[in-house]
Design a protein around this motif. Sequence first.
Motif, mmCIF file in Angstrom:
data_model
loop_
_atom_site.group_PDB
_atom_site.id
_atom_site.type_symbol
_atom_site.label_atom_id
_atom_site.label_comp_id
_atom_site.label_asym_id
_atom_site.label_seq_id
_atom_site.Cartn_x
_atom_site.Cartn_y
_atom_site.Cartn_z
ATOM 1 N N UNK A 1 9.274 92.701 100.861
ATOM 2 C CA UNK A 1 10.369 92.701 99.898
ATOM 3 C C UNK A 1 11.032 91.334 99.865
ATOM 4 N N UNK A 2 11.231 90.787 101.038
ATOM 5 C CA UNK A 2 11.869 89.468 101.111
ATOM 6 C C UNK A 2 10.963 88.388 100.526
ATOM 7 N N UNK B 1 14.684 73.097 101.178
ATOM 8 C CA UNK B 1 14.209 74.465 101.000
ATOM 9 C C UNK B 1 13.471 74.959 102.249
ATOM 10 N N UNK C 1 14.584 78.195 104.471
ATOM 11 C CA UNK C 1 13.659 79.320 104.672
ATOM 12 C C UNK C 1 13.420 79.556 106.163
ATOM 13 N N UNK D 1 11.082 88.584 96.691
ATOM 14 C CA UNK D 1 12.248 87.944 96.085
ATOM 15 C C UNK D 1 12.179 86.437 96.275
ATOM 16 N N UNK D 2 11.548 86.008 97.372
ATOM 17 C CA UNK D 2 11.368 84.573 97.603
ATOM 18 C C UNK D 2 10.471 83.957 96.519
ATOM 19 N N UNK D 3 9.456 84.683 96.097
ATOM 20 C CA UNK D 3 8.539 84.139 95.095
ATOM 21 C C UNK D 3 9.062 84.311 93.674
ATOM 22 N N UNK D 4 9.494 85.500 93.382
ATOM 23 C CA UNK D 4 9.806 85.822 91.993
ATOM 24 C C UNK D 4 11.290 85.747 91.659
ATOM 25 N N UNK D 5 12.159 85.808 92.657
ATOM 26 C CA UNK D 5 13.592 85.824 92.397
ATOM 27 C C UNK D 5 14.035 87.151 91.812
ATOM 28 N N UNK D 6 15.329 87.250 91.647
ATOM 29 C CA UNK D 6 15.880 88.493 91.114
ATOM 30 C C UNK D 6 15.873 88.479 89.590
ATOM 31 N N UNK E 1 5.006 76.238 92.279
ATOM 32 C CA UNK E 1 6.397 76.331 92.747
ATOM 33 C C UNK E 1 7.267 75.297 92.024
ATOM 34 N N UNK F 1 1.320 81.216 98.541
ATOM 35 C CA UNK F 1 2.014 82.465 98.786
ATOM 36 C C UNK F 1 1.430 83.228 99.963
#
Lengths: 194, 194
Positions: free
Chosen positions: B182-183, B152, B156, B186-191, B144, B81
């Motif tokens: 912020x991006x 992927x 990215x 969301x890339x790591x944890x998702x919505x 991951x 990360x």
Amino acid sequence: MLEDFQKVQAHIVEKAQDLFARFGFRKTTMDEIAQAARKGKSSIYHYFQNKEEIFRAVVEKEANELKKAISQAVARETDPRAQLRAYVLTRMHALKNLANLYSAFRDDYIESYGFIERLRVGYDEFERSVISRILQAGVERGEFVIEDVGLMAYVIVVAFKGLEYPWAVAQDIAKIEENIDTLLHVLFYGLLKR
Amino acid sequence: MLEDFQKVQAHIVEKAQDLFARFGFRKTTMDEIAQAARKGKSSIYHYFQNKEEIFRAVVEKEANELKKAISQAVARETDPRAQLRAYVLTRMHALKNLANLYSAFRDDYIESYGFIERLRVGYDEFERSVISRILQAGVERGEFVIEDVGLMAYVIVVAFKGLEYPWAVAQDIAKIEENIDTLLHVLFYGLLKR
DNA sequence: GTTCGAACAAAATACCAATTTGGTCTATTT
DNA sequence: AAATAGACCAAATTGGTATTTTGTTCGAAC
């Protein structure tokens, strides 16, 4: 009769839309627009103040069509995830057919017209509000976890907007949708193991 | 002595880099480059075949600097990360100082030089391999979850590349880093709720 | 109210001479 | 031998000018 006036205006806009899309704003002459609309050149000035106003009408028409398409596609779904997907796909497909709107937002020369910036700001707000509403619905349904919905919406809009150009020139629709779905997948699930 | 030859070449490249960055490729003359390098114009042709070759050397120098900066920043971290974050931030900061590389990848006129496309392809591959390695490490560490690492990585890279321009013109660094984080979040944890 | 044609100023284009630029080559210097 | 200087050249660019086109206006006609 006011209705007839607007009908003629709409007819001129329709013809101009095709010409602008084909030749671009600068290369399209008022004579060509007049001929396509079966009017004399100076008659066009009875309906529109100048060339820029015609282009403005064309671009606003396309922006409204895009907004409508997106709103309808999103409303057709209830799940926030499906709504996000609908937004991205609809936007991608529709932009390919709205040549004037696309060029208005990208062409440096056209950008010098003040109304384009206003249109762009208004359109960006529309998109952010669409995404914000979807995200907020996801949060309220307990599906999404988002600290700042407004900021997240902004970032997502910018991220997808940034991908327009590579997608606009790509030929392989299936490949694009594969990319979209990959990006949506990481958007929903993230990279981290659950 | 071969080493002296290359030293003079490097000196010419260094001077040309400044001039190209300041005036652009087209507006910079060979006379100006010669004067800045304290040589006669025709002496420059002893070291480089033509203007394009000088520009090529400049752009390749910048590409190598960028690759080095990214590789070092990523190597300074061990957590995938943190590595992704280092890649994005380093790339963003470095590109702002590599005017010629940036314009080479964006300027339609310069794009007509065949070596630019080759350079771009090579550079894109470099980025994809950096991201692939980071993602693969995350997968192997069990952190991951990714079905297709190559795809992927591609998505990215494209997504972040698409954000270059809005960030290049933005003035507020803190705001940009907020957007990046912020991006990345969301890339790591998702919505989706975990 | 709607259309047309003439007119006009500005913009664009075409043309041309002058200048600049990238590049070559030979003789000279180091 | 390597490096440099200066003259030269064709192509590209620039600036100026003439010509044409374009967007727009206006008054008359329908």
